[in-house]
Design an enzyme around this catalytic site. Structure first.
Site, PDB file in Angstrom:
ATOM      1  CG  ASP A  39       5.523  -8.787 -71.234  1.00  0.00           C
ATOM      2  OD1 ASP A  39       5.341  -9.454 -70.174  1.00  0.00           O
ATOM      3  OD2 ASP A  39       5.835  -7.585 -71.222  1.00  0.00           O
TER       4      ASP A  39
ATOM      5  CG  ASP B 151       1.525  -6.394 -64.738  1.00  0.00           C
ATOM      6  OD1 ASP B 151       0.512  -5.694 -64.812  1.00  0.00           O
ATOM      7  OD2 ASP B 151       1.972  -6.837 -63.668  1.00  0.00           O
TER       8      ASP B 151
ATOM      9  CG  ASP C 271       4.088 -11.863 -67.234  1.00  0.00           C
ATOM     10  OD1 ASP C 271       4.319 -11.662 -66.028  1.00  0.00           O
ATOM     11  OD2 ASP C 271       4.048 -10.960 -68.083  1.00  0.00           O
TER      12      ASP C 271
END
Length: 339
Positions: A208, A12, A10
């Protein structure tokens, strides 16, 4: 890393926050790549082209090409291409980058209901407003196929959490009383596309967010690593349902050098006990610190004990400390309030 033939990473909140790299992320990813790992950057953000994303990553110091980036805009376009006739008109609610992906799969992007769209594709754009939503609402009321590139309610930035595409999707969902097909994480299409591009069969999903990255890993039956650098908090992880529980929990991407050390259930010296009332008690090792790695280790101990006790259920718990160091750690993790 020998158990995994690719990293699906990922962006961001995992590699960067806004324009800036998260400390240690670039070094960890470059070390993994130089060690032979295939690294694919998989983002739910549909607002930029793969080339623009790759350029940003290169500016941060990563060795990356456009082909190493897979976006939810590409996944959304692919989902529609599988369902529509060639040349079909698609109302694009998003950036020009999303419109370009629609063109790339042989469909025709339009911006207004009067152009007769048979489908709507919705991706993040900071310029989406009422007028754009209104055009999409008219198309949906007329029966258009609806694909959302992702449904993330928030978008991490250097200033904090901002409204994500999912918040705009919620407005259309409320107005149309319809549900979109979802192309991005936690749905499988985006991650499947990333796997197919690199020929992976046993990837590690890295991110996250529990509700997108980690749930996406479960959707493709892959192991996952949650890094505590973005959206999901310690309280979120502890109370996660089975379909959002990561295999590994770490302070950051440096954990890629030794995944076994950050597997939930690994003995780090921290002790977690479940009492008869369901509450948890945390005990600290003699050499306990209070840094990011210590916080991740304590959280892993709590998760291992709590998840084993509650089974697949998403259940929060009160956490107390067996000693002074454990009490400080509970506060550092934000778990000191009754839950």
């Amino acid at each position: 890393m020998t158990r995994h033939d690719a990293l699906l990473v990922d962006l961001d909140g995992t590699v960067y926050a806004g324009p800036d790299a998260i400390p240690g992320a670039v070094e960890a990813l470059e070390a993994a790549r130089e060690g032979g790992a295939t690294v694919s950057y998989v983002t739910n953000n549909a607002s930029r082209t793969p080339g623009a994303v790759a350029g940003h990553l290169a500016d941060l110091g990563l060795a990356v090409t456009e082909d190493d980036v897979v976006t939810s805009a590409q996944a959304g376009a692919a989902v529609l291409a599988d369902q529509l006739d060639a040349g079909a008109t698609v109302l694009v609610l998003g950036t020009d980058a999303l419109a370009d992906e629609i063109t790339a799969v042989g469909l025709t992007p339009v911006r207004a209901y009067d152009d007769g769209p048979v489908a709507v594709v919705q991706g993040h754009s900071p310029d989406t407003g009422w007028r754009q939503l209104a055009e999409a609402a008219l198309a949906l009321a007329d029966g258009a196929t609806w694909v959302a590139c992702n449904i993330d309610p928030t978008l991490p930035s250097e200033r904090g959490l901002l409204p994500g595409n999912g918040s705009m999707v919620a407005a259309l969902r409320h107005a149309s009383r319809r549900e979109p097909q979802v192309a991005g994480k936690p749905a499988a299409p985006l991650l499947r596309q990333a796997m197919e591009r690199v020929g992976a069969s046993s990837p590690l999903v890295v991110g996250d967010r529990l509700d997108t990255d980690i749930a996406g890993g479960h959707a493709i039956e892959a192991e996952s690593l949650l890094v505590l650098t973005g959206v999901s908090t310690a309280a979120d992880v502890l109370a996660a349902p089975a379909e959002q529980r990561p295999t590994y929990v770490a302070a950051g991407l440096a954990a890629l050098t030794d995944l076994d050390a950050v597997r939930v259930g690994t003995d780090d010296g921290w002790r977690a006990t479940v009492h008869d009332d369901g509450s948890l008690e945390l005990g600290a090792p003699a050499d306990a610190g209070d840094g990011a790695e210590d916080r991740a280790a304590a959280l892993r101990a709590l998760c291992a004990a709590h998840w084993a006790a509650v089974g697949d259920t998403a259940t929060a718990s009160t956490v107390t400390g067996a000693d002074e160091a454990a009490g400080r750690m509970i506060s550092a993790l934000g778990l000191d309030a009754a839950r």
